[in-house]
Design a protein around this motif. Structure first.
Motif, PDB file in Angstrom:
ATOM      1  N   GLY A  39       0.846  -1.185   0.000  1.00 39.91           N
ATOM      2  CA  GLY A  39       0.000   0.000   0.000  1.00 39.91           C
ATOM      3  C   GLY A  39       0.877   1.228   0.000  1.00 39.91           C
ATOM      4  N   LEU A  40       0.576   2.185  -0.871  1.00 36.93           N
ATOM      5  CA  LEU A  40       1.387   3.399  -0.971  1.00 36.93           C
ATOM      6  C   LEU A  40       0.500   4.625  -0.805  1.00 36.93           C
ATOM      7  N   SER A  41       0.648   5.312   0.309  1.00 37.11           N
ATOM      8  CA  SER A  41      -0.051   6.581   0.489  1.00 37.11           C
ATOM      9  C   SER A  41       0.958   7.702   0.261  1.00 37.11           C
ATOM     10  N   GLY A  42       0.449   8.843  -0.122  1.00 38.44           N
ATOM     11  CA  GLY A  42       1.325   9.977  -0.362  1.00 38.44           C
ATOM     12  C   GLY A  42       1.115  10.561  -1.743  1.00 38.44           C
ATOM     13  N   LEU A  43       2.141  11.188  -2.267  1.00 37.10           N
ATOM     14  CA  LEU A  43       2.084  11.827  -3.577  1.00 37.10           C
ATOM     15  C   LEU A  43       1.894  10.760  -4.661  1.00 37.10           C
ATOM     16  N   ALA A  44       0.853  10.914  -5.472  1.00 32.54           N
ATOM     17  CA  ALA A  44       0.454   9.873  -6.427  1.00 32.54           C
ATOM     18  C   ALA A  44       1.552   9.559  -7.439  1.00 32.54           C
ATOM     19  N   THR A  45       2.216  10.561  -7.970  1.00 32.21           N
ATOM     20  CA  THR A  45       3.258  10.301  -8.976  1.00 32.21           C
ATOM     21  C   THR A  45       4.445   9.574  -8.363  1.00 32.21           C
ATOM     22  N   ASP A  46       4.823   9.944  -7.146  1.00 35.76           N
ATOM     23  CA  ASP A  46       5.908   9.233  -6.472  1.00 35.76           C
ATOM     24  C   ASP A  46       5.518   7.802  -6.152  1.00 35.76           C
ATOM     25  N   ALA A  47       4.268   7.587  -5.766  1.00 35.07           N
ATOM     26  CA  ALA A  47       3.801   6.231  -5.463  1.00 35.07           C
ATOM     27  C   ALA A  47       3.860   5.350  -6.706  1.00 35.07           C
ATOM     28  N   GLN A  48       3.440   5.875  -7.852  1.00 33.83           N
ATOM     29  CA  GLN A  48       3.464   5.094  -9.081  1.00 33.83           C
ATOM     30  C   GLN A  48       4.893   4.807  -9.535  1.00 33.83           C
ATOM     31  N   THR A  49       5.771   5.791  -9.396  1.00 31.22           N
ATOM     32  CA  THR A  49       7.179   5.585  -9.767  1.00 31.22           C
ATOM     33  C   THR A  49       7.837   4.559  -8.853  1.00 31.22           C
ATOM     34  N   LEU A  50       7.598   4.688  -7.550  1.00 35.07           N
ATOM     35  CA  LEU A  50       8.163   3.726  -6.600  1.00 35.07           C
ATOM     36  C   LEU A  50       7.646   2.329  -6.866  1.00 35.07           C
ATOM     37  N   TYR A  51       6.362   2.191  -7.162  1.00 34.18           N
ATOM     38  CA  TYR A  51       5.797   0.875  -7.464  1.00 34.18           C
ATOM     39  C   TYR A  51       6.459   0.267  -8.697  1.00 34.18           C
ATOM     40  N   GLN A  52       6.670   1.063  -9.737  1.00 37.14           N
ATOM     41  CA  GLN A  52       7.330   0.548 -10.944  1.00 37.14           C
ATOM     42  C   GLN A  52       8.743   0.069 -10.639  1.00 37.14           C
ATOM     43  N   ARG A  53       9.483   0.812  -9.826  1.00 42.37           N
ATOM     44  CA  ARG A  53      10.837   0.381  -9.456  1.00 42.37           C
ATOM     45  C   ARG A  53      10.807  -0.908  -8.646  1.00 42.37           C
ATOM     46  N   LEU A  54       9.817  -1.032  -7.760  1.00 44.53           N
ATOM     47  CA  LEU A  54       9.722  -2.235  -6.930  1.00 44.53           C
ATOM     48  C   LEU A  54       9.324  -3.457  -7.753  1.00 44.53           C
ATOM     49  N   VAL A  55       8.438  -3.282  -8.719  1.00 50.18           N
ATOM     50  CA  VAL A  55       8.062  -4.393  -9.598  1.00 50.18           C
ATOM     51  C   VAL A  55       9.281  -4.848 -10.399  1.00 50.18           C
ATOM     52  N   PHE A  56      10.053  -3.895 -10.904  1.00 50.12           N
ATOM     53  CA  PHE A  56      11.267  -4.220 -11.655  1.00 50.12           C
ATOM     54  C   PHE A  56      12.241  -5.027 -10.794  1.00 50.12           C
ATOM     55  N   ARG A  57      12.475  -4.568  -9.556  1.00 47.89           N
ATOM     56  CA  ARG A  57      13.402  -5.277  -8.673  1.00 47.89           C
ATOM     57  C   ARG A  57      12.866  -6.652  -8.287  1.00 47.89           C
ATOM     58  N   HIS A  58      11.550  -6.767  -8.094  1.00 45.07           N
ATOM     59  CA  HIS A  58      10.974  -8.072  -7.743  1.00 45.07           C
ATOM     60  C   HIS A  58      11.104  -9.055  -8.902  1.00 45.07           C
ATOM     61  N   LYS A  59      10.901  -8.589 -10.121  1.00 47.50           N
ATOM     62  CA  LYS A  59      11.051  -9.473 -11.280  1.00 47.50           C
ATOM     63  C   LYS A  59      12.496  -9.920 -11.444  1.00 47.50           C
ATOM     64  N   LEU A  60      13.453  -9.021 -11.192  1.00 42.71           N
ATOM     65  CA  LEU A  60      14.863  -9.430 -11.224  1.00 42.71           C
ATOM     66  C   LEU A  60      15.150 -10.484 -10.164  1.00 42.71           C
ATOM     67  N   TYR A  61      14.590 -10.313  -8.977  1.00 40.37           N
ATOM     68  CA  TYR A  61      14.759 -11.291  -7.905  1.00 40.37           C
ATOM     69  C   TYR A  61      14.174 -12.642  -8.307  1.00 40.37           C
ATOM     70  N   GLN A  62      12.975 -12.625  -8.927  1.00 42.53           N
ATOM     71  CA  GLN A  62      12.358 -13.877  -9.371  1.00 42.53           C
ATOM     72  C   GLN A  62      13.222 -14.577 -10.411  1.00 42.53           C
ATOM     73  N   LEU A  63      13.802 -13.838 -11.332  1.00 39.89           N
ATOM     74  CA  LEU A  63      14.662 -14.448 -12.355  1.00 39.89           C
ATOM     75  C   LEU A  63      15.926 -15.041 -11.737  1.00 39.89           C
ATOM     76  N   ARG A  64      16.515 -14.332 -10.789  1.00 36.25           N
ATOM     77  CA  ARG A  64      17.758 -14.791 -10.191  1.00 36.25           C
ATOM     78  C   ARG A  64      17.540 -15.930  -9.211  1.00 36.25           C
ATOM     79  N   GLU A  65      16.533 -15.824  -8.342  1.00 33.03           N
ATOM     80  CA  GLU A  65      16.323 -16.787  -7.263  1.00 33.03           C
ATOM     81  C   GLU A  65      15.318 -17.885  -7.598  1.00 33.03           C
ATOM     82  N   GLU A  66      14.511 -17.681  -8.642  1.00 36.49           N
ATOM     83  CA  GLU A  66      13.473 -18.632  -9.062  1.00 36.49           C
ATOM     84  C   GLU A  66      12.444 -18.900  -7.969  1.00 36.49           C
TER      85      GLU A  66
END
Length: 176
Positions: A39-66
């Motif tokens: 859940g992300l409360s706060g400035l909407a544009t920052d929340a969307q940008t942070l979510y995109q970065r977190l999805v990217f990092r999670h997908k990298l983790y899934q590829l590396r760690e399976e």
């Protein structure tokens, strides 16, 4: 809020700039995987940008760690990303809720520079946090089943956003 081998995460639906309402169906809760929500409360544009970065990092983790990230690991990742931008922070307050090993619920929240606040019962963030603390403290019980947890979280959210003019327009509640 946590229950017996389950958790619930909720948010209101209002997007606004000070007292002006922009949208009444804004999404603040994001599914990272089946057992982890953000859940992300706060400035909407920052929340969307942070979510995109977190999805990217999670997908990298899934590829590396399976495998999917554990909630504790994801909380550390969010904290590191927020602390990395501490001199020009994302104006967000993340709430992380997930099920860890053996269906043990994990919840935590952070400030805008990544300082974690872990809790065993409930965490709150956003403009209605003061009234949410009171409502959650009065309604929380140990070991709630999913149906009772849904009702408790829904009532706490609705009673709190009624006391805050900067939030409202209904809510979204997810129980896992």
């Amino acid at each position: 809020m946590v229950g017996k081998n389950c958790f619930a995460i909720a948010s209101d639906r209002r997007l606004g700039v000070q007292l002006q309402t922009i949208a009444t169906d804004f999404k603040r809760i994001y599914k990272v995987h089946d057992r982890l929500f953000l859940g992300l409360s706060g400035l909407a544009t920052d929340a969307q940008t942070l979510y995109q970065r977190l999805v990217f990092r999670h997908k990298l983790y899934q590829l590396r760690e399976e495998r999917d990230m554990k909630p504790e690991t994801f909380a550390n990742l969010v904290s590191a990303i927020l602390y990395e931008k501490r001199f020009g922070p994302y104006f967000c307050q993340p709430v992380i809720a997930g099920l860890g090993d053996e269906d043990k619920p994990f919840i935590c929240t952070m400030d805008s520079i990544g300082a974690k606040e872990l809790a065993k019962d409930f965490v709150v963030a956003g403009t209605a946090s003061e009234s949410l603390y009171g409502a959650c403290e009065s309604m929380f019980k140990e070991g709630m089943e999913p149906e009772e947890l849904f009702e408790t979280v829904s009532q706490a959210l609705l009673s709190s956003v009624d006391r805050d003019c900067l939030s409202g327009w209904g809510g979204h509640v997810y129980v896992v």
